[in-house]
Design a protein around this motif. Structure first.
Motif, PDB file in Angstrom:
ATOM      1  N   SER A 239     -13.248 -16.808 -37.475  1.00  0.00           N
ATOM      2  CA  SER A 239     -13.892 -17.117 -38.553  1.00  0.00           C
ATOM      3  C   SER A 239     -15.490 -17.208 -38.601  1.00  0.00           C
ATOM      4  O   SER A 239     -16.127 -16.888 -39.644  1.00  0.00           O
ATOM      5  CB  SER A 239     -13.227 -18.147 -39.426  1.00  0.00           C
ATOM      6  OG  SER A 239     -13.730 -19.406 -38.852  1.00  0.00           O
ATOM      7  N   ARG A 255     -13.108 -11.656 -39.166  1.00  0.00           N
ATOM      8  CA  ARG A 255     -11.644 -11.581 -39.806  1.00  0.00           C
ATOM      9  C   ARG A 255     -11.605 -11.431 -41.275  1.00  0.00           C
ATOM     10  O   ARG A 255     -12.535 -11.487 -42.010  1.00  0.00           O
ATOM     11  CB  ARG A 255     -11.044 -12.843 -39.459  1.00  0.00           C
ATOM     12  CG  ARG A 255     -10.575 -12.947 -38.030  1.00  0.00           C
ATOM     13  CD  ARG A 255      -9.817 -11.842 -37.689  1.00  0.00           C
ATOM     14  NE  ARG A 255      -9.054 -11.735 -36.095  1.00  0.00           N
ATOM     15  CZ  ARG A 255     -10.126 -11.120 -35.316  1.00  0.00           C
ATOM     16  NH1 ARG A 255     -11.117 -10.448 -35.522  1.00  0.00           N
ATOM     17  NH2 ARG A 255      -9.430 -11.230 -34.034  1.00  0.00           N
ATOM     18  N   TYR A 257      -9.448 -12.275 -43.677  1.00  0.00           N
ATOM     19  CA  TYR A 257      -8.174 -13.160 -44.068  1.00  0.00           C
ATOM     20  C   TYR A 257      -8.582 -14.145 -45.189  1.00  0.00           C
ATOM     21  O   TYR A 257      -7.730 -15.078 -45.630  1.00  0.00           O
ATOM     22  CB  TYR A 257      -7.520 -13.892 -42.928  1.00  0.00           C
ATOM     23  CG  TYR A 257      -6.907 -12.833 -41.908  1.00  0.00           C
ATOM     24  CD1 TYR A 257      -5.932 -12.176 -42.417  1.00  0.00           C
ATOM     25  CD2 TYR A 257      -6.962 -12.861 -40.720  1.00  0.00           C
ATOM     26  CE1 TYR A 257      -5.418 -11.036 -41.257  1.00  0.00           C
ATOM     27  CE2 TYR A 257      -6.434 -12.114 -39.757  1.00  0.00           C
ATOM     28  CZ  TYR A 257      -5.730 -11.114 -40.067  1.00  0.00           C
ATOM     29  OH  TYR A 257      -5.062 -10.238 -39.359  1.00  0.00           O
ATOM     30  N   GLY A 260      -7.085 -18.006 -47.110  1.00  0.00           N
ATOM     31  CA  GLY A 260      -5.636 -17.850 -46.421  1.00  0.00           C
ATOM     32  C   GLY A 260      -4.618 -18.058 -47.394  1.00  0.00           C
ATOM     33  O   GLY A 260      -3.656 -17.671 -47.178  1.00  0.00           O
ATOM     34  N   SER A 263      -4.129 -14.392 -48.199  1.00  0.00           N
ATOM     35  CA  SER A 263      -4.005 -13.313 -47.043  1.00  0.00           C
ATOM     36  C   SER A 263      -2.596 -13.844 -46.354  1.00  0.00           C
ATOM     37  O   SER A 263      -1.736 -13.195 -45.933  1.00  0.00           O
ATOM     38  CB  SER A 263      -4.975 -13.273 -45.938  1.00  0.00           C
ATOM     39  OG  SER A 263      -5.200 -14.590 -45.419  1.00  0.00           O
ATOM     40  N   HIS A 264      -2.170 -15.097 -46.356  1.00  0.00           N
ATOM     41  CA  HIS A 264      -1.117 -15.702 -45.699  1.00  0.00           C
ATOM     42  C   HIS A 264      -0.142 -16.373 -46.786  1.00  0.00           C
ATOM     43  O   HIS A 264       0.616 -17.448 -46.285  1.00  0.00           O
ATOM     44  CB  HIS A 264      -1.226 -16.477 -44.529  1.00  0.00           C
ATOM     45  CG  HIS A 264      -2.042 -15.693 -43.328  1.00  0.00           C
ATOM     46  ND1 HIS A 264      -3.186 -15.077 -43.346  1.00  0.00           N
ATOM     47  CD2 HIS A 264      -1.571 -15.476 -42.231  1.00  0.00           C
ATOM     48  CE1 HIS A 264      -3.245 -14.504 -42.471  1.00  0.00           C
ATOM     49  NE2 HIS A 264      -2.412 -14.788 -41.326  1.00  0.00           N
ATOM     50  N   GLU A 317      -9.792  -7.791 -37.501  1.00  0.00           N
ATOM     51  CA  GLU A 317      -8.392  -7.824 -38.061  1.00  0.00           C
ATOM     52  C   GLU A 317      -8.429  -8.140 -39.616  1.00  0.00           C
ATOM     53  O   GLU A 317      -9.408  -8.896 -39.805  1.00  0.00           O
ATOM     54  CB  GLU A 317      -7.744  -9.160 -37.480  1.00  0.00           C
ATOM     55  CG  GLU A 317      -7.146  -9.003 -36.169  1.00  0.00           C
ATOM     56  CD  GLU A 317      -6.015 -10.284 -35.386  1.00  0.00           C
ATOM     57  OE1 GLU A 317      -5.900 -10.767 -36.399  1.00  0.00           O
ATOM     58  OE2 GLU A 317      -6.200 -10.508 -34.530  1.00  0.00           O
ATOM     59  N   CYS A 318      -7.262  -7.579 -40.460  1.00  0.00           N
ATOM     60  CA  CYS A 318      -7.515  -8.140 -42.134  1.00  0.00           C
ATOM     61  C   CYS A 318      -6.293  -7.896 -42.528  1.00  0.00           C
ATOM     62  O   CYS A 318      -5.457  -7.059 -41.961  1.00  0.00           O
ATOM     63  CB  CYS A 318      -8.952  -7.526 -42.548  1.00  0.00           C
ATOM     64  SG  CYS A 318      -8.707  -5.660 -42.338  1.00  0.00           S
ATOM     65  N   CYS A 320      -2.870  -8.628 -45.293  1.00  0.00           N
ATOM     66  CA  CYS A 320      -2.189  -9.648 -46.435  1.00  0.00           C
ATOM     67  C   CYS A 320      -0.713  -9.662 -45.886  1.00  0.00           C
ATOM     68  O   CYS A 320       0.011  -8.679 -45.897  1.00  0.00           O
ATOM     69  CB  CYS A 320      -2.550  -9.154 -47.649  1.00  0.00           C
ATOM     70  SG  CYS A 320      -2.217 -10.448 -48.981  1.00  0.00           S
ATOM     71  N   PHE A 356       2.409  -6.523 -42.653  1.00  0.00           N
ATOM     72  CA  PHE A 356       1.014  -6.595 -43.211  1.00  0.00           C
ATOM     73  C   PHE A 356       0.558  -5.070 -43.376  1.00  0.00           C
ATOM     74  O   PHE A 356      -0.470  -4.843 -43.914  1.00  0.00           O
ATOM     75  CB  PHE A 356      -0.150  -7.048 -42.242  1.00  0.00           C
ATOM     76  CG  PHE A 356      -0.201  -8.670 -42.267  1.00  0.00           C
ATOM     77  CD1 PHE A 356      -1.386  -9.308 -42.627  1.00  0.00           C
ATOM     78  CD2 PHE A 356       1.121  -9.472 -41.788  1.00  0.00           C
ATOM     79  CE1 PHE A 356      -1.313 -10.568 -42.737  1.00  0.00           C
ATOM     80  CE2 PHE A 356       0.862 -10.911 -41.884  1.00  0.00           C
ATOM     81  CZ  PHE A 356      -0.029 -11.349 -42.455  1.00  0.00           C
TER      82      PHE A 356
END
Length: 388
Positions: A239, A255, A257, A260, A263-264, A317-318, A320, A356
């Motif tokens: 990050s 990143r 994301y 979060g 994205s997560h 990386e990126c 969802c 993802f």
């Protein structure tokens, strides 16, 4: 002919400028991007995907391998990049019924590494740049699922073995142009109390420790070919910018994301009490925070400043997870990709096919298009190719 004194002065000024930017980053000072005039990204604006063929430490638990037609589709759609996150145990020989021993960490299984090499050259066949990444390196991984015999940040043997692996891969691709291959040192470095406990308290790797690792690994790679291209993932799980290495010939990877909760959303490995999360939206109030494009712009300010100071930047990386509502994904990710594109920063979606990805993601609120027997998320693909 350039004056040697002039060249030395120019190099000094560049390093001084990077050091000044690094001081701001390290101090978390407010950014005035006008102090860092926009400049061309030192890295190409690659766009593509992560491929998880060698992501599992145990190849018996690995996913279905990437097929050649996947590379053809990527190229036809305008993509030019794949990142291959590898777990080093996936290409070793040792007794998997017990924890690995330190003396087994260099037991390379050449049949396994041949398969990785084949995947790299298959990607090259379709003119895709390949970034090899140690997702799990000796002594560290951001994920659980394998018991490390030591700690990369504290044990010299772990660092020596880490460098051994990078020297091996650098040698395998000794004569491959940096236009075709790069070496992404370690996925999402962080420091935690128990290296084998994914849920123990985390924090950034101390800057001097990160620098020591980066220098050692880059020397192991460049001893084979001084022109090899090296990338380092951002600190604190990808990050944050690493100011301590900004003066080195190493690009950096951010990143896509943040935040979060988007994205997560409901990802069981990333969040607790997933059944009681607030409704997610973009933009809007979610729990105790207001989510907006402005928060993304603030997050990427240090990365943009780093790029403007002459350090190559890429978003390795990126993406969802498939529990985020599709309309929220598209709205949020559209802002992420627009900020990256505006600042000449490329990206790699995690992943091509899977939860993802654009194929077989398992989302329940998508009208999939049949694509050679697979389920294609055409709206997500259109968003990814908007600026390709």
């Amino acid at each position: 002919m350039n004056n040697p004194d002039s060249l030395q002065r120019r190099d000094f000024l560049k390093k001084s400028s990077l050091a000044a930017a690094g001081a701001l980053l390290a101090a978390n000072a407010p950014f005035d991007l006008s102090a860092f005039p926009a400049s061309q990204n030192k890295l190409p604006q690659w766009k593509g995907f992560n491929l998880l063929d060698f992501f599992s430490p145990n190849p018996a638990n690995g996913r279905e391998g990437t097929k050649e037609e996947y590379f053809k589709w990527m190229a036809d759609w305008g993509f030019d990049f794949v990142r291959i996150p590898m777990a080093y145990p996936s290409y070793l020989k040792f007794d998997r019924s017990r924890n690995i021993l330190p003396e087994e960490v260099r037991n390379i299984d050449t049949e396994a590494t041949d398969k990785i090499e084949e995947l790299v050259y298959l990607a090259h066949k379709y003119k895709l740049h390949v970034s090899l990444n140690l997702h799990r390196g000796p002594g560290y991984c951001v994920n659980a699922g394998f018991h490390e015999p030591y700690n990369l940040w504290t044990d010299q043997q772990a660092l020596d073995d880490f460098c051994f692996h990078w020297n091996f891969w650098a040698t395998r691709f000794k004569n491959v142009s940096k236009k075709k291959i790069s070496f992404d040192l370690l996925n999402e470095p962080s420091n935690r109390e128990d290296m084998n406990d994914q849920h123990s308290k985390r924090g950034p790797v101390p800057g001097d420790v990160y620098r020591k690792m980066a220098i050692a690994a880059s020397e192991a790679i460049k001893s084979v070919n001084k022109k090899h291209l090296i990338i380092a993932d951002g600190n604190n799980t990808g990050s944050t910018v690493i100011p301590e290495i900004a003066d080195l010939d190493i690009a950096q990877s951010c990143r896509g994301y943040t935040p979060g909760i988007v994205s997560h959303y409901k990802a069981p490995w990333a969040m607790k009490d997933i059944d009681n999360l607030p409704e997610v939206k973009w933009p809007g109030q979610v729990g105790d925070q207001f989510l907006s494009r402005e928060m993304l712009e603030k997050f990427y300010e240090p990365w943009i400043a780093l790029k403007n100071q002459g350090v190559g930047v890429h978003c390795g990386e990126c993406g969802c997870f498939n529990k985020t509502p599709h309309d929220v994904l598209l709205a949020w990710f559209g802002d992420v990709l627009d900020i990256l594109h505006t600042n000449q920063i490329g990206f790699a979606l995690w992943e091509f096919k899977g939860s993802f990805g654009i194929l077989n993601s398992g989302r329940e609120d998508v009208g999939y298009e049949d694509w050679y027997g697979l389920k294609l998320d055409r709206k997500l693909l259109n968003l990814l190719t908007k600026n390709v």
